[in-house]
Design an enzyme around this catalytic site. Sequence first.
Site, PDB file in Angstrom:
ATOM      1  N   SER A  46       8.428  18.583  49.576  1.00  0.00           N
ATOM      2  CA  SER A  46       9.676  18.849  48.852  1.00  0.00           C
ATOM      3  C   SER A  46      10.168  20.282  49.058  1.00  0.00           C
ATOM      4  O   SER A  46       9.389  21.237  48.998  1.00  0.00           O
ATOM      5  CB  SER A  46       9.479  18.600  47.352  1.00  0.00           C
ATOM      6  OG  SER A  46      10.659  18.934  46.641  1.00  0.00           O
ATOM      7  N   SER A  75      12.592  21.332  47.054  1.00  0.00           N
ATOM      8  CA  SER A  75      13.201  21.666  45.764  1.00  0.00           C
ATOM      9  C   SER A  75      12.705  22.998  45.195  1.00  0.00           C
ATOM     10  O   SER A  75      13.507  23.759  44.643  1.00  0.00           O
ATOM     11  CB  SER A  75      12.969  20.530  44.761  1.00  0.00           C
ATOM     12  OG  SER A  75      13.718  19.396  45.126  1.00  0.00           O
ATOM     13  N   LYS A 112      11.935   7.522  39.703  1.00  0.00           N
ATOM     14  CA  LYS A 112      13.293   7.541  39.169  1.00  0.00           C
ATOM     15  C   LYS A 112      13.575   6.406  38.183  1.00  0.00           C
ATOM     16  O   LYS A 112      14.323   6.596  37.216  1.00  0.00           O
ATOM     17  CB  LYS A 112      14.305   7.505  40.316  1.00  0.00           C
ATOM     18  CG  LYS A 112      14.255   8.758  41.194  1.00  0.00           C
ATOM     19  CD  LYS A 112      15.297   8.709  42.297  1.00  0.00           C
ATOM     20  CE  LYS A 112      15.245   9.972  43.139  1.00  0.00           C
ATOM     21  NZ  LYS A 112      16.290   9.975  44.196  1.00  0.00           N
ATOM     22  N   GLY A 157      20.051  -0.140  52.837  1.00  0.00           N
ATOM     23  CA  GLY A 157      18.975  -0.120  51.850  1.00  0.00           C
ATOM     24  C   GLY A 157      19.445  -0.680  50.528  1.00  0.00           C
ATOM     25  O   GLY A 157      20.657  -0.750  50.265  1.00  0.00           O
ATOM     26  N   ALA A 158      18.490  -1.084  49.691  1.00  0.00           N
ATOM     27  CA  ALA A 158      18.843  -1.683  48.399  1.00  0.00           C
ATOM     28  C   ALA A 158      17.954  -1.167  47.276  1.00  0.00           C
ATOM     29  O   ALA A 158      17.821  -1.821  46.246  1.00  0.00           O
ATOM     30  CB  ALA A 158      18.748  -3.211  48.489  1.00  0.00           C
ATOM     31  N   GLY A 159      17.367   0.022  47.461  1.00  0.00           N
ATOM     32  CA  GLY A 159      16.499   0.593  46.436  1.00  0.00           C
ATOM     33  C   GLY A 159      17.245   1.515  45.488  1.00  0.00           C
ATOM     34  O   GLY A 159      18.480   1.495  45.397  1.00  0.00           O
ATOM     35  N   TYR A 216      15.990  14.012  55.450  1.00  0.00           N
ATOM     36  CA  TYR A 216      16.197  15.362  56.000  1.00  0.00           C
ATOM     37  C   TYR A 216      14.926  15.977  56.570  1.00  0.00           C
ATOM     38  O   TYR A 216      14.987  17.021  57.227  1.00  0.00           O
ATOM     39  CB  TYR A 216      16.770  16.296  54.932  1.00  0.00           C
ATOM     40  CG  TYR A 216      15.844  16.488  53.744  1.00  0.00           C
ATOM     41  CD1 TYR A 216      14.868  17.483  53.749  1.00  0.00           C
ATOM     42  CD2 TYR A 216      15.948  15.678  52.628  1.00  0.00           C
ATOM     43  CE1 TYR A 216      14.016  17.659  52.672  1.00  0.00           C
ATOM     44  CE2 TYR A 216      15.104  15.846  51.546  1.00  0.00           C
ATOM     45  CZ  TYR A 216      14.143  16.828  51.569  1.00  0.00           C
ATOM     46  OH  TYR A 216      13.295  16.981  50.509  1.00  0.00           O
ATOM     47  N   GLY A 256      20.666  14.750  55.136  1.00  0.00           N
ATOM     48  CA  GLY A 256      20.694  14.723  53.680  1.00  0.00           C
ATOM     49  C   GLY A 256      20.353  16.032  53.007  1.00  0.00           C
ATOM     50  O   GLY A 256      20.314  16.093  51.780  1.00  0.00           O
TER      51      GLY A 256
END
Length: 290
Positions: free
Chosen positions: A20, A22, A70, A133-135, A229, A250
């Site tokens: 990460s 972040s 999430k 995608g579908a998540g 990314y 991204g």
Amino acid sequence: MDGTPRGVRAAVLGWPIAHSRSPLIHTAAYRALALPWDYRAIRIGESGLRAFLEGRDASWIGFSLTMPLKEEAHRVAASLDPVAMESGVVNTLLRTGEDAGTPAWAGFNTDVAGLAHAIDRAGLDARRTIVLGAGATAVSGVLAARRLGAESVCVLARRAEAAHDLARRFDSAGAASALTAHGYGLDSVQAASAVHDATLVISTLPGPAGEALELPSGMTNVPLYDVAYDPWPSPLAQRWDAAGGTAHAGLDMLVEQAVVQVRIFTSGDPELPLPDEERVRAEMAAAAVS
């Protein structure tokens, strides 16, 4: 920022989490805002999130959440902002006090605003968007396209049923500001048809998933915004590059959603701009690529 508490702690939670960026991005923001806050990465799995949050003392102001947390964060939050409520996804938790001696957390979704801002700043056309995608991140992709004024969104996934279910949640045909949403399997005739009219592809797939994915013919001619990314270019972006297409990383989304998180952590309001926000954003973006 006078009166803001010192000794404040925050973190990004997820599993895996070592990759990460972040901590780099948030630390740059708090440095730019002259806030001596500590922000770190902590590895937490879905089953351990609730207990972890219950054990945080008052120095912990909030958390960023990445996969696979999430949807569990949505269940744990004591309150939800409108975007988190509609999406069913929380990627930000803000401490709002205590309930019977246990910390209470408000849940937010900053992925939608972050993705929409990044696509807009890249000058991309979201009128007819394909979401790969579908998540959980695909939900934010659909809502970001809608926020940008999309006329239609087509969700494409390996599992046609998952794509259809996601699209059906947000298809508002007949409403005053209608978004037509459909979902199909990647190998379907309808998927091939959708590609011909598409103005943007948003990939919400994990980086490695794009390497061997069967894509409808002509899809690489449509500009790609890839939420992946690291590493960059992603396997999917490499395929776009090889075909002469255009792919956007991204990383800008990561910065933009973090800007909204910093707003939440410092003021509690995702819509309230930071002091000198463009300067803060620039320092966050520079830290992201360092």
